[in-house]
Every structure is written in structure tokens, then in C-alpha cells.
Design a protein around this motif. Structure first.
Motif, mmCIF file in Angstrom:
data_model
loop_
_atom_site.group_PDB
_atom_site.id
_atom_site.type_symbol
_atom_site.label_atom_id
_atom_site.label_comp_id
_atom_site.label_asym_id
_atom_site.label_seq_id
_atom_site.Cartn_x
_atom_site.Cartn_y
_atom_site.Cartn_z
ATOM 1 N N PRO A 139 0.828 -1.213 0.000
ATOM 2 C CA PRO A 139 0.000 0.000 0.000
ATOM 3 C C PRO A 139 0.860 1.260 0.000
ATOM 4 C CG PRO A 139 -0.766 -1.564 1.649
ATOM 5 C CD PRO A 139 0.529 -2.086 1.136
ATOM 6 N N GLU A 140 0.327 2.325 -0.597
ATOM 7 C CA GLU A 140 1.035 3.611 -0.625
ATOM 8 C C GLU A 140 0.990 4.295 0.732
ATOM 9 O OE1 GLU A 140 -0.771 5.944 -3.692
ATOM 10 O OE2 GLU A 140 0.450 5.053 -5.274
ATOM 11 N N LEU A 141 -0.066 4.016 1.485
ATOM 12 C CA LEU A 141 -0.231 4.685 2.776
ATOM 13 C C LEU A 141 -0.829 3.707 3.771
ATOM 14 C CD1 LEU A 141 -0.012 7.434 4.250
ATOM 15 C CD2 LEU A 141 -2.373 7.887 3.540
ATOM 16 N N MET A 142 -0.224 3.688 4.979
ATOM 17 C CA MET A 142 -0.684 2.762 6.013
ATOM 18 C C MET A 142 -0.873 3.496 7.326
ATOM 19 S SD MET A 142 -0.107 -0.612 4.911
ATOM 20 C CE MET A 142 0.933 -1.661 5.885
ATOM 21 N N CYS A 143 -1.776 2.984 8.133
ATOM 22 C CA CYS A 143 -1.823 3.321 9.554
ATOM 23 C C CYS A 143 -1.223 2.104 10.242
ATOM 24 C CB CYS A 143 -3.264 3.549 10.015
ATOM 25 S SG CYS A 143 -3.389 4.004 11.762
ATOM 26 N N THR A 144 -0.078 2.290 10.907
ATOM 27 C CA THR A 144 0.637 1.151 11.476
ATOM 28 C C THR A 144 0.370 1.046 12.982
ATOM 29 O OG1 THR A 144 2.632 2.470 11.801
ATOM 30 C CG2 THR A 144 2.438 1.304 9.705
ATOM 31 N N GLN A 145 0.886 -0.038 13.563
ATOM 32 C CA GLN A 145 0.760 -0.300 15.011
ATOM 33 C C GLN A 145 -0.695 -0.236 15.481
ATOM 34 O OE1 GLN A 145 3.690 1.644 17.582
ATOM 35 N NE2 GLN A 145 4.765 2.386 15.753
ATOM 36 N N VAL A 146 -1.590 -0.748 14.657
ATOM 37 C CA VAL A 146 -3.024 -0.657 14.957
ATOM 38 C C VAL A 146 -3.418 -1.648 16.056
ATOM 39 C CG1 VAL A 146 -5.338 -1.122 14.018
ATOM 40 C CG2 VAL A 146 -3.684 0.216 12.685
ATOM 41 N N LEU A 147 -4.226 -1.173 16.984
ATOM 42 C CA LEU A 147 -4.916 -2.020 17.958
ATOM 43 C C LEU A 147 -6.388 -1.666 17.850
ATOM 44 C CD1 LEU A 147 -2.114 -0.827 19.557
ATOM 45 C CD2 LEU A 147 -2.864 -2.548 21.173
ATOM 46 N N ALA A 148 -7.238 -2.653 17.668
ATOM 47 C CA ALA A 148 -8.669 -2.360 17.499
ATOM 48 C C ALA A 148 -9.492 -3.566 17.922
ATOM 49 C CB ALA A 148 -8.970 -2.000 16.040
ATOM 50 N N ILE A 149 -10.728 -3.291 18.312
ATOM 51 C CA ILE A 149 -11.659 -4.379 18.625
ATOM 52 C C ILE A 149 -12.988 -4.129 17.918
ATOM 53 C CG2 ILE A 149 -10.674 -4.976 20.888
ATOM 54 C CD1 ILE A 149 -13.173 -3.409 22.088
ATOM 55 N N ALA A 150 -13.730 -5.214 17.735
ATOM 56 C CA ALA A 150 -15.096 -5.141 17.213
ATOM 57 C C ALA A 150 -15.911 -6.185 17.960
ATOM 58 C CB ALA A 150 -15.108 -5.426 15.710
ATOM 59 N N ASN A 151 -17.200 -5.938 18.081
ATOM 60 C CA ASN A 151 -18.090 -6.894 18.741
ATOM 61 C C ASN A 151 -18.982 -7.564 17.708
ATOM 62 O OD1 ASN A 151 -17.219 -6.270 21.430
ATOM 63 N ND2 ASN A 151 -18.404 -4.376 21.308
ATOM 64 N N VAL A 152 -19.170 -8.868 17.865
ATOM 65 C CA VAL A 152 -20.022 -9.624 16.951
ATOM 66 C C VAL A 152 -21.427 -9.028 16.978
ATOM 67 C CG1 VAL A 152 -21.077 -11.875 16.544
ATOM 68 C CG2 VAL A 152 -18.666 -11.729 17.176
ATOM 69 N N GLY A 153 -21.968 -8.800 15.782
ATOM 70 C CA GLY A 153 -23.330 -8.285 15.667
ATOM 71 C C GLY A 153 -23.443 -6.773 15.723
ATOM 72 N N GLU A 154 -22.287 -6.077 15.885
ATOM 73 C CA GLU A 154 -22.308 -4.615 15.919
ATOM 74 C C GLU A 154 -21.570 -4.051 14.711
ATOM 75 O OE1 GLU A 154 -20.884 -3.119 19.662
ATOM 76 O OE2 GLU A 154 -22.220 -4.417 20.817
ATOM 77 N N LYS A 155 -22.066 -2.927 14.179
ATOM 78 C CA LYS A 155 -21.467 -2.410 12.940
ATOM 79 C C LYS A 155 -20.404 -1.347 13.177
ATOM 80 C CE LYS A 155 -25.199 0.901 12.112
ATOM 81 N NZ LYS A 155 -26.218 1.376 11.202
ATOM 82 N N HIS A 156 -20.198 -0.964 14.454
ATOM 83 C CA HIS A 156 -19.196 0.066 14.746
ATOM 84 C C HIS A 156 -18.013 -0.515 15.520
ATOM 85 C CE1 HIS A 156 -22.964 2.707 14.604
ATOM 86 N NE2 HIS A 156 -22.273 2.965 13.512
ATOM 87 N N LEU A 157 -16.836 0.095 15.312
ATOM 88 C CA LEU A 157 -15.664 -0.250 16.115
ATOM 89 C C LEU A 157 -15.727 0.553 17.411
ATOM 90 C CD1 LEU A 157 -12.828 -0.010 13.414
ATOM 91 C CD2 LEU A 157 -13.803 -2.116 14.345
ATOM 92 N N PRO A 158 -15.740 -0.105 18.578
ATOM 93 C CA PRO A 158 -15.758 0.657 19.815
ATOM 94 C C PRO A 158 -14.409 1.279 20.146
ATOM 95 C CG PRO A 158 -16.093 -1.701 20.255
ATOM 96 C CD PRO A 158 -15.937 -1.537 18.782
ATOM 97 N N PHE A 159 -13.314 0.649 19.655
ATOM 98 C CA PHE A 159 -11.963 1.122 19.981
ATOM 99 C C PHE A 159 -11.039 0.905 18.788
ATOM 100 C CE2 PHE A 159 -7.742 -0.571 21.431
ATOM 101 C CZ PHE A 159 -7.148 0.650 21.723
ATOM 102 N N PHE A 160 -10.249 1.945 18.489
ATOM 103 C CA PHE A 160 -9.242 1.861 17.427
ATOM 104 C C PHE A 160 -8.092 2.777 17.821
ATOM 105 C CE2 PHE A 160 -7.055 3.418 13.703
ATOM 106 C CZ PHE A 160 -6.973 2.323 12.848
ATOM 107 N N ALA A 161 -6.869 2.293 17.663
ATOM 108 C CA ALA A 161 -5.690 3.134 17.879
ATOM 109 C C ALA A 161 -4.656 2.792 16.816
ATOM 110 C CB ALA A 161 -5.105 2.899 19.274
ATOM 111 N N GLY A 162 -3.850 3.783 16.438
ATOM 112 C CA GLY A 162 -2.821 3.523 15.438
ATOM 113 C C GLY A 162 -1.840 4.680 15.341
ATOM 114 N N TYR A 163 -0.816 4.455 14.511
ATOM 115 C CA TYR A 163 0.272 5.424 14.344
ATOM 116 C C TYR A 163 0.246 5.999 12.926
ATOM 117 C CZ TYR A 163 5.053 7.032 13.445
ATOM 118 O OH TYR A 163 6.144 7.777 13.075
ATOM 119 N N LEU A 164 0.413 7.324 12.844
ATOM 120 C CA LEU A 164 0.491 7.996 11.548
ATOM 121 C C LEU A 164 1.743 8.866 11.515
ATOM 122 C CD1 LEU A 164 -3.205 9.274 11.220
ATOM 123 C CD2 LEU A 164 -2.171 7.381 9.940
ATOM 124 N N LEU A 165 2.432 8.863 10.384
ATOM 125 C CA LEU A 165 3.581 9.760 10.221
ATOM 126 C C LEU A 165 3.129 11.213 10.235
ATOM 127 C CD1 LEU A 165 6.088 8.529 7.484
ATOM 128 C CD2 LEU A 165 6.580 9.154 9.865
#
Length: 202
Positions: A60-86
Motif C-alpha cells: 500500500p502507498e499509505l498505512m496506519c501502522t501499530q493498529v490495535l482495534a476491537i469489534a463486537n459480533v453483531g455490531e457495525k461500529h468499532l468501539p476502539f481503534f488506535a494507530g500510528y500515523l507519520l
């Protein structure tokens, strides 16, 4: 299991579209955590793909690295997302790629290399609120432990999924507020983008 195979555990979560688009890369974890109904991801999120040349798959030309994220079964939203950007400017790319997986109540943390080290911001974008924090030499993982006052020793005996659960649980309770700025204000405040390859042996 290779990335080309279906991941049934991701199918009924907010990760499903990202997985189908081939954006969840280089995972340390991509699957169920130790909490019932929760799926976790630690890896890299592809933000912008390079044009394909014949059958050659290019990184990929552009990435968000060091990502930590969770999702819950049956839910359409991510409750938590973290990552690194230059660069802070790529918050826009993260928000557009995550798109309908974002929610007003989600906890989203972006560590940006070109934000003043003494500043922390909240930036509303696409109906979600992003915590934008500086990062120097540390990792997103270590920065989150510090932000949430989690003792590294307490996580030593946990596996990768257990560590992510502990961080995600702390993130969901996080309610500290920082100065709120707009995305365009952030663009004016951000510093130059550091070359990630500088000072590395060639």
C-alpha cells in the motif's frame, strides 16, 4: 490461515468490510479475543493502495501502522481503534477508510509523528471524535499503557488477545478531555513530516 481464506469470526463485525477490501495487514492478532463476542486486530491498516501492475501485488502507498482495534459480533461500529500515523493529515484517510465503522461513542486514538510533543487534541471528523496525541520514539502500545495507567507487569502473563482486551477495556472507560480543534486547524498546527527512513543504514 492465509488472508485469502474467509474469516468467519470477522464476518459479523465491523472488521468484515475492511477484511474484504484487503486492508487488515501483517496481523499479530486477527480473530477472537478472550472476551466472549469480541474480535481483535493488531497489525496494519492499508489506507491507500498502489495501482496494480499486471499481477504484481504492490505494498500500500499509505498505512496506519501499530493498529490495535476491537469489534463486537453483531455490531457495525468499532468501539476502539488506535494507530500510528507519520502525519496528522492522514487522519482524514483513516476516517474515510473506517467510514461507517466509526461512531460518535467510539474511542479512537491516533498517535501522530508531527504533532507538538507537549500537546494533545480532540478532533471531530465524520461524526466521530479522535484523540490525537504526539509520539516520539515509543510505540502506540507503550503509549496507550501510559495513557491508561496500565502496569506492564500486570500484562506479562497475558497472551496477545488478553493484552488487547486489557487495553481496549481501559480505552472504553477513558473520559479525559483535551483541547478540541478542527481538522483544518490541525493541518495548520502540524510540523513537517519526518522521513521514516532517515538515520537508517542503507
Amino acid at each position: 490461515m492465509t488472508a485469502t481464506l474467509a474469516r468467519p469470526e470477522l464476518d459479523d463485525t465491523a472488521f468484515a468490510r475492511l477484511e474484504a477490501e484487503g486492508r487488515l495487514l501483517n496481523p499479530l492478532l486477527k480473530g477472537p479475543t478472550n472476551k466472549f463476542g469480541r474480535v481483535g486486530f493488531r497489525g496494519e491498516l492499508a489506507l491507500r493502495f498502489a495501482p496494480k501492475l499486471a499481477d504484481e501485488a504492490r505494498p500500500p502507498e499509505l498505512m496506519c501502522t501499530q493498529v490495535l482495534a476491537i469489534a463486537n459480533v453483531g455490531e457495525k461500529h468499532l468501539p476502539f481503534f488506535a494507530g500510528y500515523l507519520l502525519s496528522f493529515e492522514h487522519l482524514k484517510d483513516v476516517a474515510e477508510v473506517l467510514g461507517d465503522a466509526l461512531s460518535a461513542g467510539g474511542k479512537y486514538f491516533l498517535y501522530c509523528n508531527n504533532i507538538d510533543l507537549s500537546k494533545k487534541y480532540q478532533v471531530p471528523y465524520k461524526g466521530a471524535m479522535f484523540y490525537v496525541l504526539p509520539i516520539d520514539e515509543a510505540t502506540v502500545y507503550n503509549e496507550l499503557l501510559e495513557l491508561f495507567y496500565i502496569d506492564k507487569g500486570d500484562l506479562k502473563k497475558k497472551d496477545t488477545a488478553g493484552k488487547l482486551d486489557a487495553i481496549a477495556d481501559a480505552a472504553l472507560k477513558f473520559d479525559v478531555t483535551f483541547d478540541t480543534i478542527t481538522y483544518s486547524e490541525g493541518l495548520e498546527l502540524m510540523g513537517p513530516v519526518r522521513n521514516p527512513n532517515e538515520n537508517r543504514p542503507v
